[in-house]
Design an enzyme around this catalytic site. Structure first.
Site, PDB file in Angstrom:
ATOM      1  N   HIS A  72       0.853  -1.199   0.000  1.00  0.00           N
ATOM      2  CA  HIS A  72       0.000   0.000   0.000  1.00  0.00           C
ATOM      3  C   HIS A  72       0.886   1.244   0.000  1.00  0.00           C
ATOM      4  O   HIS A  72       1.829   1.338   0.782  1.00  0.00           O
ATOM      5  CB  HIS A  72      -0.881   0.005   1.256  1.00  0.00           C
ATOM      6  N   SER A  73       0.576   2.193  -0.893  1.00  0.00           N
ATOM      7  CA  SER A  73       1.199   3.514  -0.875  1.00  0.00           C
ATOM      8  C   SER A  73       2.721   3.407  -0.989  1.00  0.00           C
ATOM      9  O   SER A  73       3.217   2.780  -1.935  1.00  0.00           O
ATOM     10  CB  SER A  73       0.743   4.244   0.397  1.00  0.00           C
ATOM     11  N   GLN A  74       3.482   3.946  -0.017  1.00  0.00           N
ATOM     12  CA  GLN A  74       4.946   3.829  -0.100  1.00  0.00           C
ATOM     13  C   GLN A  74       5.374   2.364  -0.029  1.00  0.00           C
ATOM     14  O   GLN A  74       6.428   1.993  -0.548  1.00  0.00           O
ATOM     15  CB  GLN A  74       5.581   4.676   1.027  1.00  0.00           C
TER      16      GLN A  74
END
Ligand SMILES: *[C@@H]1O[C@H](CO)[C@@H](O)[C@H](O)[C@H]1NC(C)=O
Ligand SMILES: *[C@@H]1O[C@H](CO)[C@@H](O)[C@H](O)[C@H]1NC(C)=O
Ligand SMILES: *[C@@H]1O[C@H](CO)[C@@H](O)[C@H](O)[C@H]1NC(C)=O
Ligand SMILES: *[C@@H]1O[C@H](CO)[C@@H](O)[C@H](O)[C@H]1NC(C)=O
Ligand SMILES: *[C@@H]1O[C@H](CO)[C@@H](O)[C@H](O)[C@H]1NC(C)=O
Ligand SMILES: *[C@@H]1O[C@H](CO)[C@@H](O)[C@H](O)[C@H]1NC(C)=O
Length: 373
Positions: free
Chosen positions: A208-210
């Site tokens: 998720h995300s980074q």
């Protein structure tokens, strides 16, 4: 015995009974990678190790499909995948219940993957409560991007003082190496690669995300054991940030640390200067600018090409501005991507932390369907 029962009943009356403790499972934790470095005292400390929590369903363990490795995003830790801040079971419970073995990491230099500052320039940076509310839990109150106003799914008002927000916010952990992201990414890549080797059979990596940066790096390091990639609003878009800045970022397109391209990127000169890039400008802030390779002979992501990949994007997140561009970049580079705009399957109102929001199980179900199809 009566006393014990009374105590248990007392706990129930005190409110525990309305909580669900999720799916029964066994748990172990261990660490991968990391190395000793010498201190001036003559002793040594370990840096770069990766905390791994391994959950196995107590019942209903299936051998197929493959185990899941969950990688949280910036400022977060692996608690993202455990129970939710509103007390309800989270994504690990959902997948355990369906018979999956689950591995949850804390990224290197974060949370339970501890980081000891050595140099005076070593700093940690925490996200503030307003920052977290404006980007994640209450974007509709700040309207920093056009789609933000569509957000409705966070439980509670999503700001300081609300008990669900406060529980979430207290789980955040400061980031190291914001000024040198490649170093942090290489440490996570090493830890996840070692974990995949220990598991020793094909896995699905979920980032998720980074943590989405880490799924490309994990697959690049272990292309024969990463069977599928699930990128949940992964960091992007390629090469140049959008929405909060227009700065250069991610010189390998998707990552700061090296990815294997064909033809290869030489290590002796800056990565981004070796791509022939074309930026499509936009005046519409709901679409954003998009930087891709020149469509004539774009470099290919040699190790990622044969791995089925899902990119998932919500309706109201800042990622709604640019995940389409990350998908275009992947496709140009030869990766076979399914792009899931959640509104196209009738799921509305979510923002970046959708796996902690009211309808988290519904979205887990969509991901599971993709994994099992
Ligand atoms: C067992 O797994 C299946 C999906 O594979 C799920 O539908 C079912 O609810 C699970 N049963 C139990 C008792 O957890
Ligand atoms: C500390 O800083 C020096 C000089 O910048 C660098 O060479 C060294 O690798 C750093 N040590 C660690 C453990 O990061
Ligand atoms: C959110 O709820 C908390 C707790 O009730 C309250 O203190 C705070 O003022 C609310 N914030 C907003 C923006 O509504
Ligand atoms: C980088 O290395 C490549 C291959 O070894 C070489 O052809 C190229 O001239 C080098 N570039 C620089 C700027 O040193
Ligand atoms: C596109 O990039 C230009 C130049 O950096 C910038 O001025 C413009 O605001 C960007 N467009 C959007 C929609 O962000
Ligand atoms: C996602 O789907 C919605 C509804 O069709 C559409 O309005 C929106 O533009 C889509 N987003 C992207 C980035 O394609």
């Amino acid at each position: 015995m009566r006393g014990i029962i009374a105590v248990l009943l007392g706990l129930r009356v005190a409110g525990v009974s309305c909580r669900s403790f999720g799916t029964p499972h066994h748990r172990e934790f261990f660490y991968t990678s990391g190395q000793y470095i010498s201190e001036t005292s003559g002793d040594s400390i370990s840096r770069g190790q990766v905390y791994v929590e391994h959950l196995i369903p107590a019942f209903n363990l299936t051998t197929e499909p493959e185990p899941l490795i969950f990688i949280h995003g910036g400022g977060q830790t692996g608690t993202n995948w455990l129970n939710k801040p509103d007390g309800n079971p989270g994504w690990s419970s959902y997948f355990l219940e369906k018979g999956y073995e689950v591995y949850i990491i804390d990224q290197a230099f974060r949370g339970r993957s501890p980081w000891t500052p050595v140099n005076s320039s070593d700093t940690l940076t925490a996200y503030g409560a307003r920052y977290a509310a404006s980007r994640y839990t209450a974007p509709e109150k700040f309207n920093l991007w056009p789609q933000a106003k569509l957000h409705t799914r966070w439980p509670g008002n999503g700001t300081k003082g609300d008990s669900i927000f406060d529980t979430y916010y207290k789980s955040l952990a400061p980031n190291a190496y914001l000024d040198d992201p490649a170093t942090q990414q290489l440490a996570v890549q090493a830890g996840v690669a070692e974990l995949i080797d220990q598991i020793g059979r094909p896995v699905t990596v979920v980032g998720h995300s980074q943590g989405g940066i880490m799924v490309w790096l994990a697959a690049d390091a272990r292309p024969n054991l990463v069977k599928r990639i699930v990128a949940l609003e992964p960091s992007g878009p390629p090469f140049i940030d959008q929405v909060f800045s227009q700065e250069a970022a991610r010189p390998y397109g998707l990552t700061d640390a090296p990815l294997t391209y064909d033809p290869p990127i030489q290590a002796n000169t800056s990565a981004e200067s070796q791509f022939r890039l074309v930026t499509t400008g936009s005046t519409d802030p709901s679409i954003g600018n998009c930087t891709l390779q020149d469509p004539q002979e774009p470099r290919q992501l040699a190790n990622l090409k044969d791995i089925p990949t899902l990119v998932l994007q919500t309706q109201a997140s800042y990622h709604a501005v640019y995940d389409w561009c990350t998908v275009e970049f992947l496709r140009q580079a030869g990766v076979s991507v399914d792009y899931l705009n959640l509104t196209h399957v009738g799921i509305y109102g979510n923002a970046h932390l959708f796996f902690l929001e009211e309808n988290s199980d519904q979205i887990a179900g969509v991901v599971r369907e993709w994994i099992e199809k």
